[in-house]
Design a protein around this motif. Structure first.
Motif, PDB file in Angstrom:
ATOM      1  N   ARG A   1       4.068   1.651  -1.461  1.00 24.40           N
ATOM      2  CA  ARG A   1       4.578   1.509  -2.375  1.00 24.40           C
ATOM      3  C   ARG A   1       3.752   2.343  -2.948  1.00 24.40           C
ATOM      4  O   ARG A   1       4.505   3.445  -3.930  1.00 24.40           O
ATOM      5  CB  ARG A   1       4.789   0.145  -2.424  1.00 24.40           C
ATOM      6  N   LYS A   2       2.722   1.517  -3.304  1.00 22.70           N
ATOM      7  CA  LYS A   2       1.564   2.390  -4.902  1.00 22.70           C
ATOM      8  C   LYS A   2       1.681   3.767  -4.281  1.00 22.70           C
ATOM      9  O   LYS A   2       1.528   4.789  -5.519  1.00 22.70           O
ATOM     10  CB  LYS A   2       0.499   1.634  -4.532  1.00 22.70           C
ATOM     11  N   LEU A   3       0.596   4.325  -2.983  1.00 22.34           N
ATOM     12  CA  LEU A   3       1.338   5.796  -2.570  1.00 22.34           C
ATOM     13  C   LEU A   3       2.294   6.710  -3.178  1.00 22.34           C
ATOM     14  O   LEU A   3       2.112   7.543  -3.330  1.00 22.34           O
ATOM     15  CB  LEU A   3       0.402   5.680  -0.550  1.00 22.34           C
ATOM     16  N   SER A   4       3.936   6.210  -2.445  1.00 23.14           N
ATOM     17  CA  SER A   4       4.533   6.418  -2.968  1.00 23.14           C
ATOM     18  C   SER A   4       4.867   6.388  -4.326  1.00 23.14           C
ATOM     19  O   SER A   4       5.315   8.192  -5.062  1.00 23.14           O
ATOM     20  CB  SER A   4       5.572   5.727  -2.690  1.00 23.14           C
ATOM     21  N   SER A   5       4.627   5.672  -5.132  1.00 19.77           N
ATOM     22  CA  SER A   5       4.442   5.732  -6.864  1.00 19.77           C
ATOM     23  C   SER A   5       3.457   6.955  -7.071  1.00 19.77           C
ATOM     24  O   SER A   5       3.854   8.094  -8.129  1.00 19.77           O
ATOM     25  CB  SER A   5       4.362   4.891  -7.106  1.00 19.77           C
ATOM     26  N   ILE A   6       2.217   7.245  -6.958  1.00 21.82           N
ATOM     27  CA  ILE A   6       1.643   7.590  -7.075  1.00 21.82           C
ATOM     28  C   ILE A   6       1.700   9.171  -6.911  1.00 21.82           C
ATOM     29  O   ILE A   6       1.771   9.983  -7.837  1.00 21.82           O
ATOM     30  CB  ILE A   6       0.109   7.679  -6.812  1.00 21.82           C
TER      31      ILE A   6
ATOM     32  N   LYS B   1       4.588  10.549  -6.104  1.00 27.12           N
ATOM     33  CA  LYS B   1       6.375  11.240  -7.233  1.00 27.12           C
ATOM     34  C   LYS B   1       5.866  11.431  -8.662  1.00 27.12           C
ATOM     35  O   LYS B   1       6.111  12.146  -8.656  1.00 27.12           O
ATOM     36  CB  LYS B   1       7.243   9.958  -7.500  1.00 27.12           C
ATOM     37  N   HIS B   2       4.867  10.453  -9.298  1.00 27.53           N
ATOM     38  CA  HIS B   2       4.077  11.296 -10.679  1.00 27.53           C
ATOM     39  C   HIS B   2       3.196  12.194 -10.502  1.00 27.53           C
ATOM     40  O   HIS B   2       3.335  12.520 -11.011  1.00 27.53           O
ATOM     41  CB  HIS B   2       2.977   9.425 -11.294  1.00 27.53           C
TER      42      HIS B   2
ATOM     43  N   MET C   1       0.592  -1.070  -0.069  1.00 21.48           N
ATOM     44  CA  MET C   1      -0.300  -0.148  -0.301  1.00 21.48           C
ATOM     45  C   MET C   1       0.306   0.948  -0.099  1.00 21.48           C
ATOM     46  O   MET C   1       0.748   2.349  -0.680  1.00 21.48           O
ATOM     47  CB  MET C   1      -1.115  -0.066   1.263  1.00 21.48           C
TER      48      MET C   1
END
Length: 67
Positions: A3-8, A10-11, A1
């Motif tokens: 990791r996904k939030l961090s990726s979002i 960042k993008h 969870m």
């Protein structure tokens, strides 16, 4: 969870920077390190000032922005 939030996030930051016309300092540093190791890397402030100058000032002193 996380990791996904961090990726979002960042993008999202990259997207907003591209809309505002601000190139990525991190991408610049990676490029300079990989392709031009003999040249000095600008500081974040120098990089930002140069990017702003390139975006808003055309050659000959003419303003190149729309507003």
């Amino acid at each position: 969870m996380f990791r996904k939030l961090s990726s979002i996030l960042k993008h999202r930051k990259q997207f907003i920077s591209l809309i505002a016309g601000v190139p990525s300092y991190e991408t610049y540093v990676e490029h300079m390190t990989a392709n031009h190791p003999e040249q000095p890397v600008q500081s974040r402030k120098e990089f930002f000032c140069e990017a702003q100058e390139a975006r808003y000032n055309a050659k000959g002193g003419k303003v190149s922005r729309c507003c």
